[in-house]
Design an enzyme around this catalytic site. Structure first.
Site, PDB file in Angstrom:
ATOM      1  N   GLY A  18       8.588  10.867 -44.084  1.00 38.05           N
ATOM      2  CA  GLY A  18       7.891  11.502 -45.201  1.00 38.05           C
ATOM      3  C   GLY A  18       6.399  11.209 -45.205  1.00 38.05           C
ATOM      4  O   GLY A  18       5.579  12.095 -45.467  1.00 38.05           O
ATOM      5  N   SER A  19       6.031   9.969 -44.908  1.00 36.71           N
ATOM      6  CA  SER A  19       4.602   9.647 -44.937  1.00 36.71           C
ATOM      7  C   SER A  19       3.856  10.378 -43.821  1.00 36.71           C
ATOM      8  O   SER A  19       2.705  10.786 -44.000  1.00 36.71           O
ATOM      9  CB  SER A  19       4.388   8.130 -44.847  1.00 36.71           C
ATOM     10  OG  SER A  19       4.984   7.625 -43.679  1.00 36.71           O
ATOM     11  N   VAL A 134      18.577  17.335 -35.707  1.00 30.32           N
ATOM     12  CA  VAL A 134      19.154  17.103 -34.386  1.00 30.32           C
ATOM     13  C   VAL A 134      18.046  16.922 -33.358  1.00 30.32           C
ATOM     14  O   VAL A 134      17.191  17.791 -33.203  1.00 30.32           O
ATOM     15  CB  VAL A 134      20.068  18.268 -33.953  1.00 30.32           C
ATOM     16  CG1 VAL A 134      20.678  17.983 -32.578  1.00 30.32           C
ATOM     17  CG2 VAL A 134      21.169  18.502 -34.976  1.00 30.32           C
ATOM     18  N   LYS A 207      25.433  15.144 -35.157  1.00 28.44           N
ATOM     19  CA  LYS A 207      24.613  16.111 -34.443  1.00 28.44           C
ATOM     20  C   LYS A 207      25.489  17.072 -33.629  1.00 28.44           C
ATOM     21  O   LYS A 207      25.198  18.269 -33.532  1.00 28.44           O
ATOM     22  CB  LYS A 207      23.621  15.382 -33.546  1.00 28.44           C
ATOM     23  CG  LYS A 207      22.584  14.594 -34.370  1.00 28.44           C
ATOM     24  CD  LYS A 207      21.847  13.564 -33.533  1.00 28.44           C
ATOM     25  CE  LYS A 207      20.785  12.822 -34.356  1.00 28.44           C
ATOM     26  NZ  LYS A 207      20.212  11.677 -33.626  1.00 28.44           N
ATOM     27  N   GLY A 306      11.754   8.911 -34.645  1.00 26.18           N
ATOM     28  CA  GLY A 306      10.403   8.437 -34.908  1.00 26.18           C
ATOM     29  C   GLY A 306       9.738   9.270 -35.981  1.00 26.18           C
ATOM     30  O   GLY A 306      10.051  10.454 -36.150  1.00 26.18           O
TER      31      GLY A 306
END
Lengths: 433, 433
Positions: A18-19, A134, A207, A306
């Site tokens: 989010g950041s 995914v 996934k 990441g």
């Protein structure tokens, strides 16, 4: 033709992903506006810890009341990067009901309730996009859903969990055992303190369910996915794999049955020939290999996790959803028209590598071969090796031709009953051939 | 919600790609209808040789009058797989003017006149899609344009010509010379009788122009692309590459300048470290490596040519265009808002591998090193080797740090003037580090 009234975007969750989303929305605001055709404005950020300093985000936008945020009624898009089932699910459906489209990175939720969420999106005329769910940054769902929309996918073979790929790559390249490689992954931040979701294949299974659903235009739930983790893979397995010109990867495999009317989805460690493009995927990278009728063999490769990579996928979806909104349209939703049967693991057909500890005496191979024949499992190669340690034991490595998983299971059961078979050291599927 | 009136599709060209498109439209008609939300109907097929037997195509659909076909006025989509500039260009703009959207596989035309064609599409409210124009079946333009729409692409590095990759792969794996490898490619059907467009890099340059335009939201024409073919790559170059842990690939490279306000596009053979994901791309496969700010390093891999793979890309576009049509919308068109400067080759910064034939006597290295220093080109490594053949000559291999192409050119010019430099045996750029 730039519209001047900005599109309003709310962000649910402001952690690693989010950041990054907020940062890019600010630093690349002009690019986003040009690509969308209207500016986008961060209208609110729902967080759990409001006191944490969040660089570059106006404190006035921060709220702990995510429900009130999605109910505002003036939002165009809600980005959900909280993860987990609740409150994410309720927030997403509430957002739809209040006129916002949703971009999500939530694989667990999409694998569990994708169909219901798509239905809610359609009911309210909104978009639901989730490329980031995914394989992180790798453009995968859009290519499968759109680029291959005129093709017929046979099989999807994916390395979709970076943690386990890092561990297996370490084991392969250094000869380390599982625990040692896991410790290194943990120390480097590739594995979480509790690595269960990764190493037991839960993450990859979610996934796989999403990929199978999109690839085969059929609803595939998380419970339809056969799942085996990779905690029992040993250095000896890697030695066996190398002897066959293979490595070992934790694969998510979604494929059509031979008759074309059924599909299956599974996650398990498997031997993969070194010549296969997926065999070269190192460290924590992800890659998905797609085999289709017309396109042939495709591979998509990149970082599977990441903050920044996942944010890239989220923002690609944000641009698409905003463009749809300006055009007064919605993008392609769920496609489940094919309604194929989802097979259980017993019906899956593949090859097997079986290591047996057997008595080192004449006639054992004949006994073992007879058991395989009785179960209808055809043997490709056998390698027999005396231990030379005076134990009177030998090891027997059998590689089979393609056979149904159920037949292999009965074979193993029958083998265990043989007096001359002291133990089944390992069973591993062989894929990618 | 299936619409029953079919969408009408005309096919211009019925060669290797066109006949596959027609075949799949017939054999997978139900799938296409379900995915689009309406049936699609082949309404006409323009060909040059009407007498050729075309299996599975109703002879009544065949016409030699492509112009009349695109002017019918009741077409929804025109698929152009003729190739070349004219009559393809006029047929496409005529199709727009008569209310049809266009799917094209025509890289030469798109690279030359993409902007004008996009403008014509916008003028008439139609779509122009051309995924098949670059890297065949590999979903590439849609991911670049849509999935990475929220990201910032730094560099695109692609193997986008299968013929030349086949030739270079043969040279690398067998030690063959260029001509021998070309002969094999021709015999196997990977190279055309006149291989100029492939081996001189024209085909790759057209694709580079298209890729650069999309990646950098900037108009890049075919004339902006620096182009060098690969006919002068020798077995000795491969030996030099191997000594550096590299292979040689013909690369299409599109990248931002260091200042971010300029871009460049070029096609030339280059040394590439074996550890780079593109180095493992064998035979006639294509792959495109994308480096972007948030997503990091992505790679897209697959067959870059062939009837069925190209048809897969064409049909993916057909489905997208038909869906847009049913939604009363058009997809993302040209995005050239960034309007970055397109640099010439002199401003491109990269590394170089230079092989010199020099006099085998003291002081030569000092002279050569002085020339590099005077031109501001910093040397990374030097390897000096006497020939041992009594010729009094030695070979000197210099690998530089990153330097502008113009500085390297002046360096080479100055080197040629040295008495002790007998010849410049080869100059090759080193990429992918």
């Amino acid at each position: 033709m730039m519209r001047t009234r900005p599109l309003k975007v709310a962000l649910l969750g402001c952690g690693v992903v989010g950041s990054e989303v907020a940062r890019i929305m600010t630093t690349h605001a002009d690019d986003l506006a040009a690509r969308i055709g209207a500016p986008v404005e961060l209208a609110g950020v729902a967080v759990r810890r409001p006191d944490k300093v969040r660089e570059g985000i106006d404190p006035a936008l921060i709220t702990t009341d995510a429900t009130a945020l999605v109910k505002r009624g003036d939002l165009d898009v809600v980005i959900e990067v909280i993860g987990g089932i609740e409150p994410a699910r309720t927030l997403i459906t509430t957002a739809f009901a209040h006129g916002a489209s949703v971009v999500s990175a939530n694989k667990a939720l999409l694998a569990k309730d994708g169909s219901a969420l798509h239905a809610a999106a359609v009911e309210h005329g909104q978009d639901l996009y989730y490329e980031a769910a995914v394989a992180g940054a790798i453009p995968l769902l859009r290519p499968l859903r759109e680029s291959l929309a005129g093709d017929h996918v046979h099989r999807v073979l994916g390395i979709v969990n970076g943690t386990t790929n890092f561990i297996l790559d370490k084991m392969d390249s250094t000869g380390a055992g599982y625990q040692e490689a896991l410790d290194e992954a943990t120390a480097l931040g590739y594995a979480e303190a509790d690595p269960t979701a990764d190493v037991e294949g839960f993450d990859a299974a979610a996934k796989a369910a999403i990929l199978a659903g999109i690839a085969f235009h059929t609803r595939v739930g998380i419970d339809d996915v056969h799942r085996e983790g990779m905690t029992e893979v040993t250095a000896a397995d890697f030695a066996s794999a190398r002897a066959m010109g293979c490595t070992i990867k934790l694969l998510a495999i979604c494929e059509r049955g031979a008759d074309g009317s059924s599909v299956s989805a599974r996650v398990h460690p498997a031997m993969l020939p070194l010549s296969h493009p997926l065999a070269g995927v190192r460290e924590a990278y992800n890659a998905v290999f797609v085999e289709s009728e017309a396109a042939g063999r495709l591979m998509f490769y990149g970082p599977g996790a990441g903050g920044a990579p996942t944010a890239s996928a989220v923002l690609g979806d944000l641009v698409a959803v905003c463009r749809n909104r300006l055009a007064g349209a919605t993008g392609p939703g769920e496609s489940a028209y094919a309604g194929l049967t989802v097979s259980g693991m017993g019906d899956v057909v593949t090859r097997y590598h079986i290591s047996l500890d057997v008595a080192d005496k004449p006639g054992v191979l004949a006994q073992v071969a007879t058991v395989f024949a009785e179960q209808g499992v055809s043997i490709d190669t056998v390698r027999q090796q005396g231990r030379g340690d005076g134990s009177g034991e030998a090891s027997l490595v059998v590689v089979t031709h393609r056979a149904p998983d159920a037949a292999l299971s009965s074979t193993v059961e029958a083998l265990r009953k043989l007096d001359t078979v002291r133990g089944v050291a390992s069973i591993m599927r062989v894929e990618g051939e």
